[in-house]
Write a protein that holds these residues in place. Structure first.
Motif, mmCIF file in Angstrom:
data_model
loop_
_atom_site.group_PDB
_atom_site.id
_atom_site.type_symbol
_atom_site.label_atom_id
_atom_site.label_comp_id
_atom_site.label_asym_id
_atom_site.label_seq_id
_atom_site.Cartn_x
_atom_site.Cartn_y
_atom_site.Cartn_z
ATOM 1 N N ASP A 143 0.806 -1.228 0.000
ATOM 2 C CA ASP A 143 0.000 0.000 0.000
ATOM 3 C C ASP A 143 0.838 1.276 0.000
ATOM 4 O OD1 ASP A 143 -2.431 -1.324 -0.142
ATOM 5 O OD2 ASP A 143 -2.498 -1.613 2.027
ATOM 6 N N ILE A 144 1.830 1.326 -0.862
ATOM 7 C CA ILE A 144 2.616 2.551 -1.020
ATOM 8 C C ILE A 144 2.247 3.192 -2.352
ATOM 9 C CG2 ILE A 144 4.547 2.039 0.507
ATOM 10 C CD1 ILE A 144 6.060 0.906 -1.866
ATOM 11 N N ARG A 145 2.034 4.505 -2.296
ATOM 12 C CA ARG A 145 1.648 5.257 -3.484
ATOM 13 C C ARG A 145 2.269 6.643 -3.410
ATOM 14 N NH1 ARG A 145 -2.598 2.314 -2.044
ATOM 15 N NH2 ARG A 145 -3.613 3.785 -0.661
ATOM 16 N N GLY A 146 2.129 7.373 -4.492
ATOM 17 C CA GLY A 146 2.525 8.771 -4.524
ATOM 18 C C GLY A 146 3.980 9.002 -4.168
ATOM 19 N N GLU A 147 4.215 10.049 -3.401
ATOM 20 C CA GLU A 147 5.586 10.441 -3.036
ATOM 21 C C GLU A 147 6.280 9.361 -2.214
ATOM 22 O OE1 GLU A 147 8.802 12.692 -3.551
ATOM 23 O OE2 GLU A 147 6.834 13.111 -4.408
ATOM 24 N N GLU A 148 5.521 8.669 -1.357
ATOM 25 C CA GLU A 148 6.107 7.594 -0.556
ATOM 26 C C GLU A 148 6.674 6.496 -1.456
ATOM 27 O OE1 GLU A 148 4.974 4.397 2.980
ATOM 28 O OE2 GLU A 148 3.361 5.451 1.941
ATOM 29 N N LEU A 149 5.943 6.141 -2.505
ATOM 30 C CA LEU A 149 6.418 5.127 -3.450
ATOM 31 C C LEU A 149 7.703 5.582 -4.124
ATOM 32 C CD1 LEU A 149 6.010 2.473 -4.998
ATOM 33 C CD2 LEU A 149 4.551 3.735 -6.579
ATOM 34 N N ASN A 150 7.721 6.819 -4.570
ATOM 35 C CA ASN A 150 8.931 7.353 -5.199
ATOM 36 C C ASN A 150 10.117 7.299 -4.236
ATOM 37 O OD1 ASN A 150 7.442 7.973 -7.511
ATOM 38 N ND2 ASN A 150 6.986 10.026 -6.799
ATOM 39 N N ASN A 151 9.882 7.670 -2.975
ATOM 40 C CA ASN A 151 10.953 7.663 -1.973
ATOM 41 C C ASN A 151 11.468 6.257 -1.706
ATOM 42 O OD1 ASN A 151 10.772 10.451 -1.700
ATOM 43 N ND2 ASN A 151 9.433 10.340 0.087
ATOM 44 N N VAL A 152 10.579 5.278 -1.652
ATOM 45 C CA VAL A 152 10.997 3.883 -1.430
ATOM 46 C C VAL A 152 11.892 3.416 -2.579
ATOM 47 C CG1 VAL A 152 10.167 1.490 -1.359
ATOM 48 C CG2 VAL A 152 9.064 3.246 0.055
ATOM 49 N N PHE A 153 11.495 3.680 -3.809
ATOM 50 C CA PHE A 153 12.305 3.280 -4.956
ATOM 51 C C PHE A 153 13.663 3.987 -4.940
ATOM 52 C CE2 PHE A 153 10.173 0.591 -8.174
ATOM 53 C CZ PHE A 153 9.052 0.270 -7.428
ATOM 54 N N GLN A 154 13.669 5.235 -4.550
ATOM 55 C CA GLN A 154 14.936 5.978 -4.476
ATOM 56 C C GLN A 154 15.819 5.401 -3.368
ATOM 57 O OE1 GLN A 154 14.468 10.194 -4.036
ATOM 58 N NE2 GLN A 154 16.591 10.586 -4.555
ATOM 59 N N ASP A 155 15.239 5.142 -2.198
ATOM 60 C CA ASP A 155 16.007 4.586 -1.073
ATOM 61 C C ASP A 155 16.591 3.216 -1.408
ATOM 62 O OD1 ASP A 155 15.394 6.858 0.395
ATOM 63 O OD2 ASP A 155 13.857 5.861 1.633
ATOM 64 N N LEU A 156 15.871 2.433 -2.195
ATOM 65 C CA LEU A 156 16.342 1.102 -2.583
ATOM 66 C C LEU A 156 17.284 1.151 -3.785
ATOM 67 C CD1 LEU A 156 12.999 -0.876 -2.156
ATOM 68 C CD2 LEU A 156 15.047 -1.047 -0.711
ATOM 69 N N GLN A 157 17.536 2.344 -4.283
ATOM 70 C CA GLN A 157 18.422 2.568 -5.429
ATOM 71 C C GLN A 157 17.959 1.786 -6.660
ATOM 72 O OE1 GLN A 157 22.364 1.738 -3.945
ATOM 73 N NE2 GLN A 157 22.377 3.569 -2.697
ATOM 74 N N LEU A 158 16.651 1.876 -6.920
ATOM 75 C CA LEU A 158 16.067 1.171 -8.052
ATOM 76 C C LEU A 158 15.804 2.091 -9.249
ATOM 77 C CD1 LEU A 158 13.545 -1.091 -6.107
ATOM 78 C CD2 LEU A 158 15.781 -1.710 -7.044
ATOM 79 N N LEU A 159 16.244 3.340 -9.141
ATOM 80 C CA LEU A 159 16.068 4.287 -10.235
ATOM 81 C C LEU A 159 17.328 4.320 -11.086
ATOM 82 C CD1 LEU A 159 14.363 7.167 -8.229
ATOM 83 C CD2 LEU A 159 13.289 5.232 -9.394
ATOM 84 N N GLN A 160 17.159 4.708 -12.347
ATOM 85 C CA GLN A 160 18.320 4.791 -13.244
ATOM 86 C C GLN A 160 19.152 6.004 -12.917
ATOM 87 O OE1 GLN A 160 16.750 4.785 -17.214
ATOM 88 N NE2 GLN A 160 16.355 2.627 -17.159
#
Length: 119
Positions: free
Chosen positions: A102-119
């Motif tokens: 149940d993660i959406r919006g800015e929280e979802l973006n932050n989780v992906f960034q924290d996990l270093q899953l962005l290019q």
């Protein structure tokens, strides 16, 4: 889609319904995030409950959803997934463990960034 292609990858699953306003409102954020993820490490999958009066194909075309989409039967409860309402999201780590739900919006973006899953 072959489940072998998901091994050793992060999997983000978006459970939504064709009549769910909050689900559809999240599409722009999901598309933006999808455009920045490292697709060699992350797979997005949608699991959709198509309701009468709202066409899945029409919504996918209108919103240009680029990730794989699986159409499920109707009903809010999806047996085996503990899905009782829409939208519901699940993030699964490369070992197959659910790490966030149940993660959406800015929280979802932050989780992906924290996990270093962005290019």
């Amino acid at each position: 889609m072959n489940t072998d292609s998901l091994r050793d990858r992060w999997v983000f699953i978006d459970f939504w319904s064709t009549t769910c306003g909050p689900c559809i409102e999240e599409f722009p954020n999901l598309k933006k995030l999808y455009g920045t993820v490292d697709k060699s490490r992350v797979e997005f999958i949608a699991v959709v409950d198509e309701r009468r009066g709202a066409s899945l194909q029409e919504l996918m075309r209108k919103h240009e959803l680029p990730w794989p989409t699986l159409k499920m039967g109707t009903g809010t409860t999806m047996e085996g997934y503990d899905i009782y309402s829409y939208p519901t999201t699940v993030l699964i780590d490369p070992k197959g463990k659910i790490v966030r739900k149940d993660i959406r919006g800015e929280e979802l973006n932050n989780v992906f960034q924290d996990l270093q899953l962005l290019q």
